[in-house]
Motif scaffolding. Structure first.
Motif, PDB file in Angstrom:
ATOM      1  N   GLY A 128       0.784  -1.223   0.000  1.00 18.82           N
ATOM      2  CA  GLY A 128       0.000   0.000   0.000  1.00 18.82           C
ATOM      3  C   GLY A 128       0.818   1.275   0.000  1.00 18.82           C
ATOM      4  N   CYS A 129       2.129   1.158   0.209  1.00 20.05           N
ATOM      5  CA  CYS A 129       2.995   2.334   0.242  1.00 20.05           C
ATOM      6  C   CYS A 129       3.764   2.551  -1.053  1.00 20.05           C
ATOM      7  N   LEU A 130       3.535   1.713  -2.059  1.00 24.32           N
ATOM      8  CA  LEU A 130       4.118   1.976  -3.369  1.00 24.32           C
ATOM      9  C   LEU A 130       3.524   3.281  -3.886  1.00 24.32           C
ATOM     10  N   PRO A 131       4.299   4.128  -4.534  1.00 22.57           N
ATOM     11  CA  PRO A 131       3.786   5.429  -4.967  1.00 22.57           C
ATOM     12  C   PRO A 131       2.461   5.372  -5.719  1.00 22.57           C
ATOM     13  N   VAL A 132       2.312   4.423  -6.631  1.00 23.63           N
ATOM     14  CA  VAL A 132       1.078   4.350  -7.405  1.00 23.63           C
ATOM     15  C   VAL A 132      -0.111   4.023  -6.515  1.00 23.63           C
ATOM     16  N   GLU A 133       0.104   3.195  -5.490  1.00 25.99           N
ATOM     17  CA  GLU A 133      -0.997   2.846  -4.594  1.00 25.99           C
ATOM     18  C   GLU A 133      -1.358   4.008  -3.681  1.00 25.99           C
ATOM     19  N   ARG A 134      -0.389   4.829  -3.318  1.00 31.15           N
ATOM     20  CA  ARG A 134      -0.695   6.061  -2.584  1.00 31.15           C
ATOM     21  C   ARG A 134      -1.572   6.972  -3.446  1.00 31.15           C
ATOM     22  N   THR A 135      -1.191   7.088  -4.722  1.00 30.58           N
ATOM     23  CA  THR A 135      -1.883   8.001  -5.632  1.00 30.58           C
ATOM     24  C   THR A 135      -3.344   7.618  -5.814  1.00 30.58           C
ATOM     25  N   ILE A 136      -3.603   6.320  -5.972  1.00 35.61           N
ATOM     26  CA  ILE A 136      -4.968   5.883  -6.276  1.00 35.61           C
ATOM     27  C   ILE A 136      -5.714   5.392  -5.036  1.00 35.61           C
ATOM     28  N   ASN A 137      -5.170   5.651  -3.855  1.00 32.57           N
ATOM     29  CA  ASN A 137      -5.839   5.275  -2.610  1.00 32.57           C
ATOM     30  C   ASN A 137      -7.188   5.988  -2.538  1.00 32.57           C
ATOM     31  N   ASP A 186      -9.507   6.128  -0.251  1.00 33.55           N
ATOM     32  CA  ASP A 186      -9.906   6.685   1.040  1.00 33.55           C
ATOM     33  C   ASP A 186      -9.074   7.892   1.436  1.00 33.55           C
ATOM     34  N   LYS A 187      -7.752   7.770   1.284  1.00 34.36           N
ATOM     35  CA  LYS A 187      -6.847   8.857   1.667  1.00 34.36           C
ATOM     36  C   LYS A 187      -5.770   9.017   0.594  1.00 34.36           C
ATOM     37  N   PRO A 188      -6.092   9.701  -0.501  1.00 36.27           N
ATOM     38  CA  PRO A 188      -5.091   9.883  -1.562  1.00 36.27           C
ATOM     39  C   PRO A 188      -3.800  10.474  -1.021  1.00 36.27           C
ATOM     40  N   GLY A 189      -2.672   9.856  -1.380  1.00 39.82           N
ATOM     41  CA  GLY A 189      -1.371  10.309  -0.906  1.00 39.82           C
ATOM     42  C   GLY A 189      -0.851   9.522   0.279  1.00 39.82           C
ATOM     43  N   ASP A 190      -1.757   8.861   1.007  1.00 40.81           N
ATOM     44  CA  ASP A 190      -1.350   8.026   2.141  1.00 40.81           C
ATOM     45  C   ASP A 190      -1.237   6.565   1.714  1.00 40.81           C
ATOM     46  N   CYS A 191      -0.552   5.790   2.512  1.00 32.60           N
ATOM     47  CA  CYS A 191      -0.452   4.353   2.240  1.00 32.60           C
ATOM     48  C   CYS A 191      -1.837   3.711   2.335  1.00 32.60           C
ATOM     49  N   ASN A 192      -2.091   2.752   1.480  1.00 27.41           N
ATOM     50  CA  ASN A 192      -3.339   1.996   1.519  1.00 27.41           C
ATOM     51  C   ASN A 192      -3.174   0.877   2.550  1.00 27.41           C
ATOM     52  N   GLU A 193      -3.785   1.060   3.693  1.00 25.38           N
ATOM     53  CA  GLU A 193      -3.568   0.131   4.803  1.00 25.38           C
ATOM     54  C   GLU A 193      -4.176  -1.240   4.545  1.00 25.38           C
ATOM     55  N   MET A 194      -5.226  -1.313   3.756  1.00 25.45           N
ATOM     56  CA  MET A 194      -5.794  -2.628   3.441  1.00 25.45           C
ATOM     57  C   MET A 194      -4.783  -3.461   2.652  1.00 25.45           C
ATOM     58  N   TYR A 195      -4.087  -2.819   1.708  1.00 19.64           N
ATOM     59  CA  TYR A 195      -3.087  -3.532   0.928  1.00 19.64           C
ATOM     60  C   TYR A 195      -1.916  -3.962   1.817  1.00 19.64           C
ATOM     61  N   ASN A 196      -1.543  -3.099   2.742  1.00 20.61           N
ATOM     62  CA  ASN A 196      -0.449  -3.451   3.656  1.00 20.61           C
ATOM     63  C   ASN A 196      -0.829  -4.630   4.545  1.00 20.61           C
ATOM     64  N   LEU A 197      -2.070  -4.650   4.999  1.00 15.53           N
ATOM     65  CA  LEU A 197      -2.527  -5.771   5.837  1.00 15.53           C
ATOM     66  C   LEU A 197      -2.522  -7.068   5.042  1.00 15.53           C
ATOM     67  N   ALA A 198      -2.857  -6.985   3.768  1.00 15.96           N
ATOM     68  CA  ALA A 198      -2.814  -8.182   2.916  1.00 15.96           C
ATOM     69  C   ALA A 198      -1.391  -8.704   2.810  1.00 15.96           C
ATOM     70  N   ALA A 199      -0.438  -7.792   2.634  1.00 16.73           N
ATOM     71  CA  ALA A 199       0.970  -8.201   2.549  1.00 16.73           C
ATOM     72  C   ALA A 199       1.435  -8.825   3.850  1.00 16.73           C
ATOM     73  N   LEU A 200       1.067  -8.229   4.965  1.00 21.40           N
ATOM     74  CA  LEU A 200       1.449  -8.780   6.275  1.00 21.40           C
ATOM     75  C   LEU A 200       0.828 -10.154   6.496  1.00 21.40           C
ATOM     76  N   GLY A 201      -0.416 -10.298   6.086  1.00 20.27           N
ATOM     77  CA  GLY A 201      -1.086 -11.593   6.246  1.00 20.27           C
ATOM     78  C   GLY A 201      -0.409 -12.682   5.442  1.00 20.27           C
ATOM     79  N   PHE A 202      -0.061 -12.359   4.195  1.00 20.71           N
ATOM     80  CA  PHE A 202       0.628 -13.351   3.370  1.00 20.71           C
ATOM     81  C   PHE A 202       2.009 -13.661   3.936  1.00 20.71           C
TER      82      PHE A 202
END
Length: 354
Positions: free
Chosen positions: A224-233, A235-251
């Motif tokens: 969720g912290c890749l630049p493109v994912e920040r851009t298209i977030n 909920d909070k454009p410019g911030d890390c997408n926490e749902m994507y980060n949680l998916a990475a942590l889960g895997f």
């Protein structure tokens, strides 16, 4: 007493000697580095297949030897190249599909990786990449070519003592599960994580059946912290997408358990998980501590969305010094970041090399 300049020279010589000895000791006789994965590991294979997922045009490769865009999604080298060099092997790992490379060129290291692929073979179909299954088949072919070109004993030595690295999984989530409803309609997120972890386990088992023993599996980055994912977030454009980060942590948590199980299951196996997530999260949060100035944008184009062909179209907008950027494009690390990841690969469980 030495003059101050003389002392500096002596210290430099001693340090260089110690590092050389340490490097040789760490290698522990590793004859080759063999790479599987996606665009973080593809050193040019996609140049030779029908796909749009290519990095063989500027500004990619501008800091590579000769300023050549080799197909690496970086301004220079990838982590696999730095790992190879750290182990006393060539500083650039060739692509398996490169027709200009002989088996003798590939004997000290080879990348089977293909940009756009995933642990899930369906993921590769999106960008017409080589599946991980195909990459494993190429390892089988490679082993046969080694036997013909180097002899039975040398081939067995290379295959059994090589370091195998996997860097794959990002596209499964970003291209497949979240963006296109290919797997999202069939799997819940936890079930898909299990599915991918099982695929990772089977890939390692396949390498083991072919004779490989030393394996490093690089975990997912903070997606969720890749630049493109920040851009298209959304909920909070410019911030890390926490749902994507949680998916990475889960895997990653599941992958660690898989690695532990495989070490118990496979005779002679030395398999380790490399925690890329924690490392990149720290770099992104505190770039100045690592000598970076920008961890939110890529160097190429505007830095917000460009990757692949979009970087070429916006080549004139690329930054002057990629070493100041954590990311080179909106998805992939800069060469300097790849070097830091390589250091983590080498230094995670160094007993794997012995």
């Amino acid at each position: 007493m030495f003059p101050q300049q003389g002392k500096a020279v002596v210290v430099a010589v001693v340090v260089s000697h110690v590092l050389l000895i340490a490097g040789k000791g760490l290698a522990g006789g590793v004859p080759a580095v063999i790479m599987f994965g996606d665009s973080t590991a593809d050193t040019g294979n996609n140049n030779f297949i029908q796909t749009m997922a290519r990095g063989n045009y500027p500004p990619y490769g501008r800091d590579f030897a000769g300023g050549l865009a080799t197909g690496r999604f970086s301004n220079g080298r990838l982590s696999v190249d730095f790992v190879s060099e750290a182990l006393g092997l060539p500083p650039a790992v060739p692509a398996y599909l490169d027709p200009n490379r002989t088996i003798h060129d590939l004997a000290s290291g080879v990348s089977f990786a293909s940009a756009g692929t995933g642990l899930d073979n369906v993921t590769a179909q999106i960008l017409s990449a080589m599946t991980l299954t195909q990459q494993i088949e190429h390892l089988r072919q490679y082993k046969e070519k080694l036997r013909w070109g180097k002899g039975e004993a040398a081939a067995n030595h290379i295959i059994s003592q090589a370091l195998y690295i996997f860097s794959v999984g990002t596209s499964d989530f970003l291209h497949n599960y979240f963006v296109f409803p290919i797997r999202g309609d069939r799997f819940s997120l936890p079930r898909y994580e299990v599915y991918l972890a099982d695929a990772a386990a089977e890939a390692v088992r396949a390498v083991h059946r072919l004779g490989g023993r030393r394996v490093k599996f690089v975990g997912l980055p903070p997606l969720g912290c890749l630049p493109v994912e920040r851009t298209i977030n959304p909920d909070k454009p410019g911030d890390c997408n926490e749902m994507y980060n949680l998916a990475a942590l889960g895997f990653n948590a599941r992958l660690k358990r898989v690695v532990k199980k495989l070490n118990w299951e496979l005779p002679g196996a030395k398999i380790e998980h490399v925690d890329q997530y924690s490392l990149l999260s720290d770099i992104i949060a505190k770039p100045w501590e690592y000598g970076f100035e920008n961890s939110m944008q890529g160097c190429c184009g505007t830095g917000y969305v460009e990757t692949g062909i979009l970087c070429a179209l916006d080549d004139a907008l690329a930054c002057d010094n990629a070493d100041k950027y954590v990311f080179f494009d909106a998805v992939h690390p800069s060469e300097r970041t790849y070097k830091i990841i390589a250091d983590a690969i080498v230094n995670t469980a160094p007993h794997v090399f012995h």
